[in-house]
Scaffold this motif. Structure first.
Motif, mmCIF file in Angstrom:
data_model
loop_
_atom_site.group_PDB
_atom_site.id
_atom_site.type_symbol
_atom_site.label_atom_id
_atom_site.label_comp_id
_atom_site.label_asym_id
_atom_site.label_seq_id
_atom_site.Cartn_x
_atom_site.Cartn_y
_atom_site.Cartn_z
ATOM 1 N N PRO A 91 0.956 -1.323 0.012
ATOM 2 C CA PRO A 91 0.001 -0.275 -0.081
ATOM 3 C C PRO A 91 0.833 1.314 -0.058
ATOM 4 C CG PRO A 91 -0.805 -1.636 1.732
ATOM 5 C CD PRO A 91 0.532 -2.194 1.294
ATOM 6 N N ALA A 92 0.363 2.136 -0.881
ATOM 7 C CA ALA A 92 0.927 3.400 -0.740
ATOM 8 C C ALA A 92 1.210 4.270 0.361
ATOM 9 C CB ALA A 92 0.659 4.283 -1.907
ATOM 10 N N GLU A 93 1.954 4.787 0.608
ATOM 11 C CA GLU A 93 2.265 5.732 1.997
ATOM 12 C C GLU A 93 1.518 6.966 1.879
ATOM 13 O OE1 GLU A 93 6.103 6.335 3.185
ATOM 14 O OE2 GLU A 93 6.645 4.203 3.696
ATOM 15 N N ARG A 94 1.119 7.476 3.150
ATOM 16 C CA ARG A 94 0.458 8.701 3.015
ATOM 17 C C ARG A 94 1.026 9.922 2.689
ATOM 18 N NH1 ARG A 94 -2.377 11.314 8.490
ATOM 19 N NH2 ARG A 94 -3.325 13.486 7.573
ATOM 20 N N PRO A 95 0.882 10.839 1.631
ATOM 21 C CA PRO A 95 1.872 11.809 1.128
ATOM 22 C C PRO A 95 2.092 12.701 2.286
ATOM 23 C CG PRO A 95 -0.212 12.097 0.540
ATOM 24 C CD PRO A 95 -0.371 10.692 1.026
ATOM 25 N N THR A 96 3.428 13.220 2.509
ATOM 26 C CA THR A 96 3.776 13.894 3.484
ATOM 27 C C THR A 96 4.676 15.088 2.887
ATOM 28 O OG1 THR A 96 5.498 12.821 4.299
ATOM 29 C CG2 THR A 96 3.646 12.369 5.214
ATOM 30 N N ARG A 97 4.870 16.235 3.663
ATOM 31 C CA ARG A 97 5.884 17.268 3.322
ATOM 32 C C ARG A 97 6.604 17.311 4.636
ATOM 33 N NH1 ARG A 97 3.050 22.303 0.405
ATOM 34 N NH2 ARG A 97 2.072 22.240 2.270
ATOM 35 N N ARG A 98 7.834 17.707 4.288
ATOM 36 C CA ARG A 98 8.780 18.116 5.527
ATOM 37 C C ARG A 98 8.194 19.466 6.075
ATOM 38 N NH1 ARG A 98 13.104 21.358 6.123
ATOM 39 N NH2 ARG A 98 13.165 21.438 3.860
ATOM 40 N N PRO A 99 8.063 19.611 7.543
ATOM 41 C CA PRO A 99 7.635 20.931 7.771
ATOM 42 C C PRO A 99 8.904 21.632 7.737
ATOM 43 C CG PRO A 99 6.893 19.287 9.243
ATOM 44 C CD PRO A 99 7.888 18.598 8.258
ATOM 45 N N LEU A 100 8.323 23.054 7.429
ATOM 46 C CA LEU A 100 9.664 24.191 7.276
ATOM 47 C C LEU A 100 9.879 24.737 8.570
ATOM 48 C CD1 LEU A 100 8.491 25.990 4.008
ATOM 49 C CD2 LEU A 100 9.800 23.987 4.052
ATOM 50 N N SER A 101 11.104 25.150 8.835
ATOM 51 C CA SER A 101 11.491 25.717 10.043
ATOM 52 C C SER A 101 11.279 27.196 9.985
ATOM 53 C CB SER A 101 13.194 25.503 10.093
ATOM 54 O OG SER A 101 13.682 26.240 9.224
ATOM 55 N N GLU A 102 11.305 27.886 11.211
ATOM 56 C CA GLU A 102 10.905 29.169 11.075
ATOM 57 C C GLU A 102 12.064 30.073 10.069
ATOM 58 O OE1 GLU A 102 11.766 33.012 14.288
ATOM 59 O OE2 GLU A 102 11.018 30.953 15.105
ATOM 60 N N ASP A 103 13.386 29.877 10.117
ATOM 61 C CA ASP A 103 14.200 30.594 9.280
ATOM 62 C C ASP A 103 13.775 30.069 7.777
ATOM 63 O OD1 ASP A 103 15.941 31.555 11.152
ATOM 64 O OD2 ASP A 103 17.270 29.907 11.366
ATOM 65 N N GLU A 104 13.357 29.045 7.385
ATOM 66 C CA GLU A 104 13.145 28.533 5.947
ATOM 67 C C GLU A 104 11.656 29.431 5.431
ATOM 68 O OE1 GLU A 104 14.142 24.120 5.040
ATOM 69 O OE2 GLU A 104 12.812 24.336 6.504
ATOM 70 N N TYR A 105 10.713 29.548 6.620
ATOM 71 C CA TYR A 105 9.492 30.557 6.187
ATOM 72 C C TYR A 105 10.102 31.771 5.876
ATOM 73 C CZ TYR A 105 5.895 27.004 6.953
ATOM 74 O OH TYR A 105 4.958 25.876 7.119
ATOM 75 N N VAL A 106 10.695 32.241 6.840
ATOM 76 C CA VAL A 106 11.238 33.791 6.762
ATOM 77 C C VAL A 106 11.863 34.038 5.531
ATOM 78 C CG1 VAL A 106 12.488 35.437 7.980
ATOM 79 C CG2 VAL A 106 10.758 34.254 9.364
ATOM 80 N N ASN A 107 13.105 33.415 5.540
ATOM 81 C CA ASN A 107 13.985 33.284 4.157
ATOM 82 C C ASN A 107 12.948 33.130 3.019
ATOM 83 O OD1 ASN A 107 16.208 34.025 6.050
ATOM 84 N ND2 ASN A 107 16.808 31.688 6.064
ATOM 85 N N GLY A 108 12.335 32.283 3.012
ATOM 86 C CA GLY A 108 11.748 32.170 1.588
ATOM 87 C C GLY A 108 10.847 33.020 1.238
ATOM 88 N N VAL A 109 9.935 33.599 2.250
ATOM 89 C CA VAL A 109 9.189 34.866 1.815
ATOM 90 C C VAL A 109 9.842 35.881 1.646
ATOM 91 C CG1 VAL A 109 7.317 36.573 2.821
ATOM 92 C CG2 VAL A 109 7.102 33.767 3.501
ATOM 93 N N LEU A 110 11.031 36.520 2.180
ATOM 94 C CA LEU A 110 11.742 37.675 1.851
ATOM 95 C C LEU A 110 12.488 37.456 0.496
ATOM 96 C CD1 LEU A 110 13.389 38.406 5.196
ATOM 97 C CD2 LEU A 110 11.382 39.401 4.263
ATOM 98 N N ALA A 111 12.678 36.112 -0.201
ATOM 99 C CA ALA A 111 13.122 35.914 -1.175
ATOM 100 C C ALA A 111 12.167 35.910 -2.197
ATOM 101 C CB ALA A 111 13.962 34.444 -1.211
#
Length: 379
Positions: free
Chosen positions: A49-69
């Motif tokens: 059976p296929a596993e439930r799709p997941t995404r790696r949670p982003l860190s606070e820095d990844e959110y902030v840096n990604g938005v600013l970029a």
């Protein structure tokens, strides 16, 4: 075979559980800008059976840096994090907001409201394409009405702004109103700040429609535009005096073809009304005609917004309005928190059903019932 849409989606953003505001559907394989990709049928082992799709949670820095970029994928995930009702997301979303706050506030914030069928989405697309041509970056927060029966929302503004939604200089985020008075989503203010931090210098909030409660948006934008159509009176359009009084300008849309004469007549009528409804000051609201289809009058509307911003900045009204917005935001959050804390108290939950039943049966006045419930705060 078309997908089965009768099943409730089981996939939630960042393992948020059941308490979240927006469902995120699995995307395509391959990831985006370094983000982990989702599992696909091609990755599955035959017979397993296929596993439930997941995404790696982003860190606070990844959110902030990604938005600013200006990373649109991270921006979308940051907004989903902010909209989430999951307690596990609250602390992280507030930490992200605190770090993004110094990078916000430089955009012009426009609120656009009007009756259903007035062509708000078409007008926004026409204005947005003109702004992009002038070098601006546009964020559109489109608030769709939520069903009081099913809780669902159409969220169809991207389909109504097809051309604008394909432009990389524009970011369109549809959100459900969720029953909030004023036609704005609960987290619209926070979403505006995140979009500003991502580099969008014009933010448009499109609300669900005009009515007496359609004024909440006024407390979060710099310029409030009311969109009307020619050939219908106040009674038919559902426009209330309070909404007209709060408008910084009125746009009579669909002023083309056979509607042009009626649009000019409506413009003159509303200008006469605005003369008596709005006090004299640095800015006197006026009505204008335009056509979102032909583009006529769109440039003039943007010039009106520019003149308003210049005068408001010179007089200090612009900064005063922004400060008032921050104060109103604080009070709204406090009101929301008090309401949630009240109904979450065990003593209130225990008494609420009986008191509500008495009110609905007509054996207890609503005022007395409210006093009884509020008295439980002292216990």
């Amino acid at each position: 075979m078309p997908p089965d849409r009768s099943r409730k989606p089981e996939w939630t953003p960042d393992d948020g559980g059941e308490a979240f505001a927006a469902r995120v559907l699995p995307g395509v394989a391959g990831g985006h800008d370094g983000l982990p990709s989702l599992a696909t049928d091609a990755d599955a082992t035959p017979g397993v059976p296929a596993e439930r799709p997941t995404r790696r949670p982003l860190s606070e820095d990844e959110y902030v840096n990604g938005v600013l970029a200006g990373d649109r994928a991270v921006l979308a995930r940051a907004i989903t994090l902010i909209e989430s009702n999951a307690p596990a997301h609250l602390a992280q979303s507030q930490a992200v907001l605190r770090r993004l706050l110094p990078h916000s506030g430089r955009a012009i914030r426009l609120g656009i409201t009007g009756v259903p069928g007035a062509g708000k989405s078409t007008l926004i697309e026409a204005l947005g394409m003109k702004l992009i041509a002038d070098g601006h970056r546009l964020g559109v927060l489109a608030i769709d009405p939520t069903s009081s029966l099913t809780g669902g929302s159409i969220l169809g503004d991207k389909t109504r702004m097809e051309e604008l939604s394909r432009r990389p200089e524009a970011f369109i985020r549809p959100s459900p109103a969720g029953g909030v008075l004023g036609g704005v989503a609960r987290k619209t203010r926070e979403t505006m700040l995140v979009c500003e931090a991502a580099g969008f210098d014009v933010i448009i909030v499109e609300t669900v429609g005009a009515g007496q409660n359609e004024i909440t948006v006024r407390s979060m934008v710099d310029f409030f535009l009311l969109v009307l159509i020619p050939g219908a009176g106040d009674e038919l359009q559902g426009i209330k005096k309070g909404v007209v009084e709060l408008a910084d300008a009125i746009a009579i849309n669909k002023a083309d073809g056979d509607n042009r004469i009626r649009a000019e007549a409506a413009r003159a009528e509303y200008n006469r009304a605005l003369h008596y409804l709005t006090p004299a000051g640095d800015w006197r609201p006026r009505a204008y005609t335009c056509s979102a289809v032909s583009g006529e009058g769109i440039e003039a509307l943007w010039q009106v917004i520019g003149r308003f911003r210049q005068r408001a900045t010179e007089s200090g009204a612009f900064e005063a309005r922004r400060r008032a917005q921050a104060r109103d935001w604080l009070r709204a959050l406090v009101d929301e928190g008090i309401r949630a804390a009240f109904y979450d108290r065990p003593v209130v939950r225990a008494a609420l059903a009986e008191v509500e039943a008495a009110v609905m049966d007509g054996t207890l006045p609503a005022t007395t019932a409210a006093q009884q419930l509020l008295a439980l705060l002292e216990e």
